[in-house]
Design an enzyme around this catalytic site. Structure first.
Site, PDB file in Angstrom:
ATOM      1  N   ASP A  13       0.834  -1.203   0.000  1.00 56.02           N
ATOM      2  CA  ASP A  13       0.000   0.000   0.000  1.00 56.02           C
ATOM      3  C   ASP A  13       0.874   1.262   0.000  1.00 56.02           C
ATOM      4  OD1 ASP A  13      -2.325   1.407   0.019  1.00 56.02           O
ATOM      5  OD2 ASP A  13      -2.833   1.000   2.108  1.00 56.02           O
ATOM      6  N   ASN A  15       1.572   3.467  -2.773  1.00 54.55           N
ATOM      7  CA  ASN A  15       2.263   3.945  -3.986  1.00 54.55           C
ATOM      8  C   ASN A  15       1.813   5.366  -4.344  1.00 54.55           C
ATOM      9  OD1 ASN A  15       3.358   1.423  -4.142  1.00 54.55           O
ATOM     10  ND2 ASN A  15       2.169   0.743  -5.904  1.00 54.55           N
ATOM     11  N   TRP A  18       3.061   7.948  -1.798  1.00 54.56           N
ATOM     12  CA  TRP A  18       4.500   8.154  -1.989  1.00 54.56           C
ATOM     13  C   TRP A  18       4.721   9.119  -3.154  1.00 54.56           C
ATOM     14  CZ3 TRP A  18       7.787   7.559  -6.096  1.00 54.56           C
ATOM     15  CH2 TRP A  18       9.159   7.640  -5.813  1.00 54.56           C
ATOM     16  N   ARG A  26       0.953   9.456  -9.917  1.00 56.93           N
ATOM     17  CA  ARG A  26       0.748   8.168  -9.242  1.00 56.93           C
ATOM     18  C   ARG A  26       1.467   7.019  -9.951  1.00 56.93           C
ATOM     19  NH1 ARG A  26      -3.263   7.607  -5.612  1.00 56.93           N
ATOM     20  NH2 ARG A  26      -3.624   5.446  -6.207  1.00 56.93           N
ATOM     21  N   HIS A  30       3.691   3.530  -8.673  1.00 52.96           N
ATOM     22  CA  HIS A  30       3.483   2.120  -9.040  1.00 52.96           C
ATOM     23  C   HIS A  30       4.744   1.533  -9.679  1.00 52.96           C
ATOM     24  CE1 HIS A  30      -0.611   2.461  -7.877  1.00 52.96           C
ATOM     25  NE2 HIS A  30      -1.015   3.165  -8.913  1.00 52.96           N
ATOM     26  N   SER A  58      -6.631  -5.483  -6.222  1.00 56.54           N
ATOM     27  CA  SER A  58      -7.833  -6.085  -5.627  1.00 56.54           C
ATOM     28  C   SER A  58      -8.983  -5.983  -6.613  1.00 56.54           C
ATOM     29  CB  SER A  58      -8.197  -5.341  -4.335  1.00 56.54           C
ATOM     30  OG  SER A  58      -8.722  -4.074  -4.649  1.00 56.54           O
ATOM     31  N   GLU A  60     -11.664  -4.610  -6.116  1.00 52.58           N
ATOM     32  CA  GLU A  60     -12.197  -3.240  -5.996  1.00 52.58           C
ATOM     33  C   GLU A  60     -11.342  -2.227  -6.764  1.00 52.58           C
ATOM     34  OE1 GLU A  60     -11.582  -5.245  -3.239  1.00 52.58           O
ATOM     35  OE2 GLU A  60     -13.678  -5.905  -3.226  1.00 52.58           O
ATOM     36  N   ASN A  61     -10.083  -2.566  -7.022  1.00 51.11           N
ATOM     37  CA  ASN A  61      -9.205  -1.619  -7.736  1.00 51.11           C
ATOM     38  C   ASN A  61      -9.687  -1.326  -9.156  1.00 51.11           C
ATOM     39  OD1 ASN A  61      -6.093  -2.729  -6.163  1.00 51.11           O
ATOM     40  ND2 ASN A  61      -7.483  -1.089  -5.587  1.00 51.11           N
ATOM     41  N   ARG A  64     -10.993   2.187  -9.911  1.00 48.93           N
ATOM     42  CA  ARG A  64     -10.099   3.350 -10.073  1.00 48.93           C
ATOM     43  C   ARG A  64     -10.251   3.925 -11.485  1.00 48.93           C
ATOM     44  NH1 ARG A  64      -4.610   2.652  -6.611  1.00 48.93           N
ATOM     45  NH2 ARG A  64      -5.676   2.018  -4.731  1.00 48.93           N
ATOM     46  N   LEU A 185      -6.891  -5.912   6.680  1.00 44.11           N
ATOM     47  CA  LEU A 185      -6.508  -6.888   5.656  1.00 44.11           C
ATOM     48  C   LEU A 185      -7.144  -6.610   4.302  1.00 44.11           C
ATOM     49  CD1 LEU A 185      -6.460 -10.226   7.681  1.00 44.11           C
ATOM     50  CD2 LEU A 185      -4.522  -8.946   6.785  1.00 44.11           C
TER      51      LEU A 185
HETATM   52  C1  FPP Z   1      -1.574   0.339  -3.506  1.00 46.21           C
HETATM   53  O1  FPP Z   1      -1.145   1.659  -3.459  1.00 46.21           O
HETATM   54  C2  FPP Z   1      -1.003  -0.302  -4.647  1.00 46.21           C
HETATM   55  C3  FPP Z   1      -1.693  -0.794  -5.700  1.00 46.21           C
HETATM   56  C4  FPP Z   1      -3.148  -0.755  -5.838  1.00 46.21           C
HETATM   57  C5  FPP Z   1      -0.982  -1.402  -6.817  1.00 46.21           C
HETATM   58  C6  FPP Z   1       0.141  -2.302  -6.409  1.00 46.21           C
HETATM   59  C7  FPP Z   1       1.004  -2.384  -7.534  1.00 46.21           C
HETATM   60  C8  FPP Z   1       2.339  -2.325  -7.506  1.00 46.21           C
HETATM   61  C9  FPP Z   1       3.173  -2.332  -6.307  1.00 46.21           C
HETATM   62  C10 FPP Z   1       2.972  -2.206  -8.813  1.00 46.21           C
HETATM   63  C11 FPP Z   1       3.666  -3.352  -9.330  1.00 46.21           C
HETATM   64  C12 FPP Z   1       3.142  -4.696  -9.135  1.00 46.21           C
HETATM   65  C13 FPP Z   1       3.520  -5.712  -9.901  1.00 46.21           C
HETATM   66  C14 FPP Z   1       3.031  -7.069  -9.628  1.00 46.21           C
HETATM   67  C15 FPP Z   1       4.418  -5.521 -11.052  1.00 46.21           C
HETATM   68  P1  FPP Z   1      -2.195   2.804  -3.718  1.00 46.21           P
HETATM   69  O2  FPP Z   1      -2.140   3.168  -5.145  1.00 46.21           O
HETATM   70  O3  FPP Z   1      -3.522   2.374  -3.215  1.00 46.21           O
HETATM   71  O4  FPP Z   1      -1.595   3.936  -2.849  1.00 46.21           O
HETATM   72  P2  FPP Z   1      -2.403   5.053  -2.039  1.00 46.21           P
HETATM   73  O5  FPP Z   1      -3.275   4.319  -1.060  1.00 46.21           O
HETATM   74  O6  FPP Z   1      -1.314   5.816  -1.399  1.00 46.21           O
HETATM   75  O7  FPP Z   1      -3.173   5.825  -3.058  1.00 46.21           O
END
Ligand code: FPP
Length: 236
Positions: A13, A15, A18, A26, A30, A58, A60-61, A64, A185
């Site tokens: 979580d 990305n 950050w 964003r 990632h 997920s 739910e993603n 987005r 979780l």
């Molecule tokens: C959560 O951060 C992250 C994700 C929904 C995507 C996870 C994906 C990666 C780490 C990229 C690479 C993965 C692979 C398998 C190549 P968020 O975007 O929800 O962050 P935030 O809550 O700060 O907005």
């Protein structure tokens, strides 16, 4: 190091936060998040961990913005293509868990190819959860179970039921690490985490590094895992 978890699962979580903190789009969060996976795998292997599972997307993603979903799908596909050679050289078995049939066809093909070409390895296991949600996993398992004419409700055991889960070939996670401060979780491996130790850090995933990972493993080593039983030692 004392006790090492065999299977560590990661909720990656932060990305987006950050990227925002660094004044970046964003996507950059990632992209950097993907490179962290590679580093974490190296550290996991070095420390005797055998299974690493990453929650990448997920169910739910999908809600987005379309541009972010598309960017992530492309990133996953490129990651699988670029990492293929290394996985084969290092004898790492790859799996993807989740409702894969809703992913773009080209990503499904990349998953299938990598799954097949690493299926004979057993040295280390990398699993990526894509379009994964624990509740959907249970519903899909139930549907398949009900289709099985030999299944007998009276005698059904957990061992029977878990054969219908996406994780049927994997041991339960011993340790689940979630970055970026949230302490939940979020529909990830809910049944499989019944006895998992949970570790939360405020660090955003793109900054998660060796030092942080070793701290989590060390912390795991101090946990007393009774798995519902009482301590062996009398008077404890
Ligand atoms: C959560 O951060 C992250 C994700 C929904 C995507 C996870 C994906 C990666 C780490 C990229 C690479 C993965 C692979 C398998 C190549 P968020 O975007 O929800 O962050 P935030 O809550 O700060 O907005």
């Amino acid at each position: 190091m004392s006790r090492i978890p065999a299977h560590v699962a990661f909720i990656m979580d932060g990305n987006g936060r950050w990227a925002q903190a660094h004044g970046l789009p964003r996507h950059d969060g990632h992209r950097r998040g993907a490179s962290v996976i590679k580093k974490i795998l190296r550290i996991a292997e070095k420390n005797g961990i055998k299974y690493a599972t990453f929650f990448a997307f997920s169910s739910e993603n999908f809600l987005r913005p379309e541009s972010e979903v598309k960017f992530l799908m492309d990133l996953f596909e490129k990651f699988l293509q670029k990492y293929r050679k290394t996985l084969c050289e290092k004898e790492i078995r790859f799996r993807a868990i989740g409702n894969l049939s809703q992913l773009p066809i080209s990503l499904q093909l990349a998953i299938e190819k990598l799954t097949q070409s690493t299926a004979h390895f057993d040295r280390f296991h990398l699993t990526i959860a894509l379009n994964y949600g624990a509740r959907s996993e249970v519903i899909e398992a139930m549907r398949n179970l009900l289709k099985n004419k030999d299944a007998n409700a009276e005698n059904l055991t957990w061992e029977d039921f878990e054969q219908y889960l996406y994780t049927k070939d994997l041991p339960d996670p011993d340790l689940i690490i979630r970055t970026s401060g949230e302490q939940r979780l979020s529909n990830f491996l809910l049944l499989q985490s019944a006895y998992a130790e949970l570790y939360f850090t405020k660090t955003h995933w793109p900054d998660f590094n060796e030092e942080e990972f070793l701290l989590a493993i060390e912390d795991y080593g101090t946990r007393e895992r009774r798995m519902g039983k009482i301590n062996d030692k009398p008077n404890d």
